[in-house]
Design a protein around this motif. Sequence first.
Motif, PDB file in Angstrom:
ATOM      1  N   UNK B 314      59.669  65.151 -13.968  1.00 35.96           N
ATOM      2  CA  UNK B 314      59.516  64.773 -15.319  1.00 35.96           C
ATOM      3  C   UNK B 314      57.991  63.802 -15.546  1.00 35.96           C
ATOM      4  N   UNK B 315      58.158  62.706 -14.286  1.00 38.82           N
ATOM      5  CA  UNK B 315      56.895  61.866 -14.004  1.00 38.82           C
ATOM      6  C   UNK B 315      56.463  62.450 -14.427  1.00 38.82           C
ATOM      7  N   UNK B 316      55.710  63.722 -12.790  1.00 33.76           N
ATOM      8  CA  UNK B 316      54.799  64.471 -12.523  1.00 33.76           C
ATOM      9  C   UNK B 316      54.610  65.547 -14.028  1.00 33.76           C
ATOM     10  N   UNK B 317      55.010  65.331 -14.652  1.00 33.88           N
ATOM     11  CA  UNK B 317      54.598  66.666 -15.675  1.00 33.88           C
ATOM     12  C   UNK B 317      53.842  65.722 -17.092  1.00 33.88           C
ATOM     13  N   UNK B 323      42.624  61.094 -15.755  1.00 34.92           N
ATOM     14  CA  UNK B 323      42.307  59.043 -16.005  1.00 34.92           C
ATOM     15  C   UNK B 323      43.743  58.665 -16.423  1.00 34.92           C
ATOM     16  N   UNK B 324      44.944  58.944 -16.443  1.00 37.79           N
ATOM     17  CA  UNK B 324      45.958  58.494 -16.820  1.00 37.79           C
ATOM     18  C   UNK B 324      45.971  58.387 -14.837  1.00 37.79           C
ATOM     19  N   UNK B 325      45.883  57.998 -13.844  1.00 34.37           N
ATOM     20  CA  UNK B 325      46.735  58.005 -12.577  1.00 34.37           C
ATOM     21  C   UNK B 325      45.734  56.818 -12.044  1.00 34.37           C
ATOM     22  N   UNK B 326      44.699  56.396 -12.777  1.00 31.13           N
ATOM     23  CA  UNK B 326      43.950  55.239 -12.670  1.00 31.13           C
ATOM     24  C   UNK B 326      45.034  54.143 -12.678  1.00 31.13           C
ATOM     25  N   UNK B 327      45.375  54.291 -14.119  1.00 34.45           N
ATOM     26  CA  UNK B 327      46.321  53.334 -14.106  1.00 34.45           C
ATOM     27  C   UNK B 327      47.167  52.379 -13.663  1.00 34.45           C
ATOM     28  N   UNK B 328      47.580  54.117 -13.596  1.00 33.11           N
ATOM     29  CA  UNK B 328      49.253  54.096 -12.185  1.00 33.11           C
ATOM     30  C   UNK B 328      48.675  53.480 -10.794  1.00 33.11           C
ATOM     31  N   UNK B 329      47.552  53.993 -10.616  1.00 29.02           N
ATOM     32  CA  UNK B 329      47.380  52.903  -8.704  1.00 29.02           C
ATOM     33  C   UNK B 329      46.475  51.713  -9.222  1.00 29.02           C
ATOM     34  N   UNK B 330      46.072  51.318  -9.845  1.00 29.41           N
ATOM     35  CA  UNK B 330      46.140  49.703 -10.620  1.00 29.41           C
ATOM     36  C   UNK B 330      47.994  49.205 -10.743  1.00 29.41           C
ATOM     37  N   UNK B 331      48.828  49.783 -11.256  1.00 28.88           N
ATOM     38  CA  UNK B 331      50.317  49.213 -11.880  1.00 28.88           C
ATOM     39  C   UNK B 331      50.151  49.164 -10.078  1.00 28.88           C
ATOM     40  N   UNK B 332      50.379  50.207  -9.377  1.00 23.61           N
ATOM     41  CA  UNK B 332      50.813  49.967  -8.200  1.00 23.61           C
ATOM     42  C   UNK B 332      50.141  48.975  -7.226  1.00 23.61           C
ATOM     43  N   UNK B 333      48.890  48.610  -7.173  1.00 27.90           N
ATOM     44  CA  UNK B 333      47.808  47.678  -6.146  1.00 27.90           C
ATOM     45  C   UNK B 333      48.388  46.281  -7.295  1.00 27.90           C
ATOM     46  N   UNK B 334      48.415  45.879  -8.421  1.00 29.21           N
ATOM     47  CA  UNK B 334      48.451  44.649  -9.245  1.00 29.21           C
ATOM     48  C   UNK B 334      50.087  43.934  -9.221  1.00 29.21           C
ATOM     49  N   UNK B 335      51.448  45.065  -8.847  1.00 24.75           N
ATOM     50  CA  UNK B 335      52.299  45.146 -10.163  1.00 24.75           C
ATOM     51  C   UNK B 335      53.383  45.264  -8.871  1.00 24.75           C
ATOM     52  N   UNK B 336      53.066  46.285  -8.368  1.00 24.11           N
ATOM     53  CA  UNK B 336      54.259  47.161  -7.095  1.00 24.11           C
ATOM     54  C   UNK B 336      54.260  46.267  -5.646  1.00 24.11           C
ATOM     55  N   UNK B 337      52.693  46.145  -5.509  1.00 20.32           N
ATOM     56  CA  UNK B 337      52.955  45.390  -4.235  1.00 20.32           C
ATOM     57  C   UNK B 337      53.421  43.964  -4.112  1.00 20.32           C
ATOM     58  N   UNK B 338      52.847  42.996  -5.111  1.00 18.03           N
ATOM     59  CA  UNK B 338      52.746  41.411  -4.829  1.00 18.03           C
ATOM     60  C   UNK B 338      54.859  41.853  -5.534  1.00 18.03           C
ATOM     61  N   UNK B 339      54.814  42.466  -5.930  1.00 19.75           N
ATOM     62  CA  UNK B 339      56.449  42.260  -6.585  1.00 19.75           C
ATOM     63  C   UNK B 339      57.397  43.039  -5.135  1.00 19.75           C
ATOM     64  N   UNK B 340      57.149  44.101  -4.893  1.00 24.18           N
ATOM     65  CA  UNK B 340      58.191  44.855  -4.039  1.00 24.18           C
ATOM     66  C   UNK B 340      58.086  44.584  -2.703  1.00 24.18           C
ATOM     67  N   UNK B 341      56.705  44.608  -1.894  1.00 19.19           N
ATOM     68  CA  UNK B 341      56.091  44.322  -0.242  1.00 19.19           C
ATOM     69  C   UNK B 341      56.066  42.687  -0.276  1.00 19.19           C
ATOM     70  N   UNK B 342      56.048  41.791  -1.429  1.00 13.95           N
ATOM     71  CA  UNK B 342      55.220  40.606  -0.763  1.00 13.95           C
ATOM     72  C   UNK B 342      57.116  39.551  -1.740  1.00 13.95           C
ATOM     73  N   UNK B 343      56.415  39.509  -2.924  1.00 15.13           N
ATOM     74  CA  UNK B 343      58.210  38.489  -3.606  1.00 15.13           C
ATOM     75  C   UNK B 343      59.243  38.785  -3.126  1.00 15.13           C
TER      76      UNK B 343
END
Lengths: 382, 361
Positions: B314-317, B323-343
């Motif tokens: 469903x997420x893939x679909x 265009x919207x893959x870029x915001x997803x990668x931004x989300x990954x860079x700015x939120x996911x990594x700081x929270x999940x890999x560091x925080x």
Amino acid sequence: MSRMMKLSAVIVILLVITSGCWNLREPDELSFITAAGLDYNEQGQLEVTSQIAVPAAISGSQEGGGGNKKSFVVVGGTGKNVMDAGQSLQAQLPRTLFYAHRQTILIGERIARNGLGSLTDMFIRNPKSEMRSSILVVKGGMAKDVLNIEPMFDPYISTMLVREQSAVGAKPYYYRQFLADALCETMQPLLPAVEVTPNNHYRYVGSAIMNKDDNLKLVGFLNAKESSYANWIIGRQSALTITARVGPGKEEVSLSAKALSKKLRFEMLDPPRITVTLQGTGIMTENNSSLNPSKSGDLKQIEKDLSRETQEEVQAMVDKVQKQYRMDIFGFGEFVHRDHPRRWKSFHGKWSRTFPALRIVVKVELQAKDPGQTNTTIDRML
Amino acid sequence: MKLTRMQLFWIVATIEVVMAVWLRISPAITDAKQDAWLSILIGGLMGLAMTFFVVHLSMLHPNESLAEFSQKLLGKWLGRLVILPYLTAWFILAGDVMRTFADFIHLILLDSTPVWVIMLLMLALMLYMTLNGGLSGIGRFCEIAGPVTLAALVVSFLLNLGNIEWHYMKPFYADSGWQAILKASYPPASFFGESFMLLVIVSYLDKPRKAMPASLLSVAITLLFVIAAAITCLLVFGPNVAAKMRFPYFMLVRTIDIFNFIQNLDIFVIFIWVFGVFAKLSFYLFLTSSEMARSARIHNWRKLIWFTAPMILVIAAVIPNEDSIEPLQKLWRLIVIPICAIGIPLILWIVTLVRKTPTHA
């Protein structure tokens, strides 16, 4: 048992989906483009011409076919842009166009004069396109005329045009290099050029200078000799036969130079100075002079005269490019940028004005490593 | 369901190298031009540091996965809450990969096949792999797919040697400067930081105490190959052309032309690339299912696949377009990594230390 049923159900489903009927493409449903040509026709419309391989004519006896079975067909179509013209091209072919074997892109002179800029996108954007093709300009004619030439050795003119470049000692110039030159900051693209001869054959006539600051418009041509000197400076020439008048009698000596190399030096003077040192070593292949190349004194004389005359010719070519065309086709700007990045800051953005004012000094150092198969001169033998 | 260190090594290397080489080279080149390799190197070192940290944390809790030791440390509810960002991140990552894969195959190969059919076929394979093989199945698959992928990369570099122009790498540093290089190094760092999934799989190792060398080595190998791919792309296309391409590595393979005879090798590389994508997607299917199960203390994680698999699809679909893959990668860079890999790992690590101190005292 039910496991067997499940398994067979899965297999049947997979068979149906994975056989990929949506994308069924048999080779006999494709028309292989071997070369593409871009022209403006008399009405000023974009005309795309493609040379399509006829596999049936090749698979059989290559020479037995005679005139009735040609190895290719040439079809053309007009349109608003390359792909639009491709549509009208497709309308004449029962097989889907297939781009992956395209070897050559030819640009008609009229289109080159109008600017190539807006036509380059398709070749990089279209996922079916390749950047392996070589790219050439047709001097004084249309691309489709070159595509219609009856090829001599190879079944396709496109193969011959790529090999022609190696045969005259140049390295083939590919679309990706053209793109890299067109996208870098200062280097102006230098495209190889061919023309159609009156007896319906082609001839390599040098190269075309394009101005990328003005929509990649054709600025002018260099003849074959000038092109080989220019390519020597750029680093795209691997072999060159040099003929010059030597000695007191001013008689011709030819040197087949192989290991061609170049050295650039930049000095921050006013005006900035670029020193180009061109070196080449080779074998003496013709000596009509009275000098004997197996004597070291005479050999020195020959080398000196060869170098001097070549140096004059290269300098004349450089001056012509610099003063008449004012286009940095040699990549001097890129050289300063790469090797003197700190100095470059002061030229950044205004190289097109700096280049015509540069002081360019050419030095040529030729060496005859081998006097050839005879150790005397013809004069003495007679 | 035990994993050897070899399998751990190949899982991490395969799933990281596959997407990095394919998608992450041209953004780095856009930002840092001919110094992109330096950005990737710096990013990779940051990635190695994150990897070291999460593996160190996991080794403090041998045989317990993230879902288990977070509950042990933070209590039942807080521990469960902590898992949520991870699950979200993994779902989004898997959906993103799935969509990118399907779009690419659609663009290059199967242009008249609907995208959802491509995704469905992949999903069927993932289900088979994950349900039947579980993590050790994926591990064993990676032991084959990983070396094949790396070998294909090496071959593609070697076959491009004739197309190389050395001057494309110059000038070094002067054009970009350290600010641009550092700025361009964070996106690569974020995809190397994907290794925070080691928080889970270290617990499956047969010898969890020896997890560190294998983990660090696998990220280092990935780094090496991504740098090599970036350098080859730079040397063949030059920074200006490479930055303009969406898939520079793919175009690199298409550029191979040996004696006018060895050409059009892209199909082999796509084939091998699909192996890696398959491994990656199956792995995340397993990861989300098993961590949800462990967090909710459901014994049979396989049941949850019937929730996680459709979720990924469903997420893939629902991703509308490129265009919207870029915001997803931004989300990954700015939120996911700081929270999940560091925080969160940092919090868990501190709590571990605080809890441990009395027992030592």
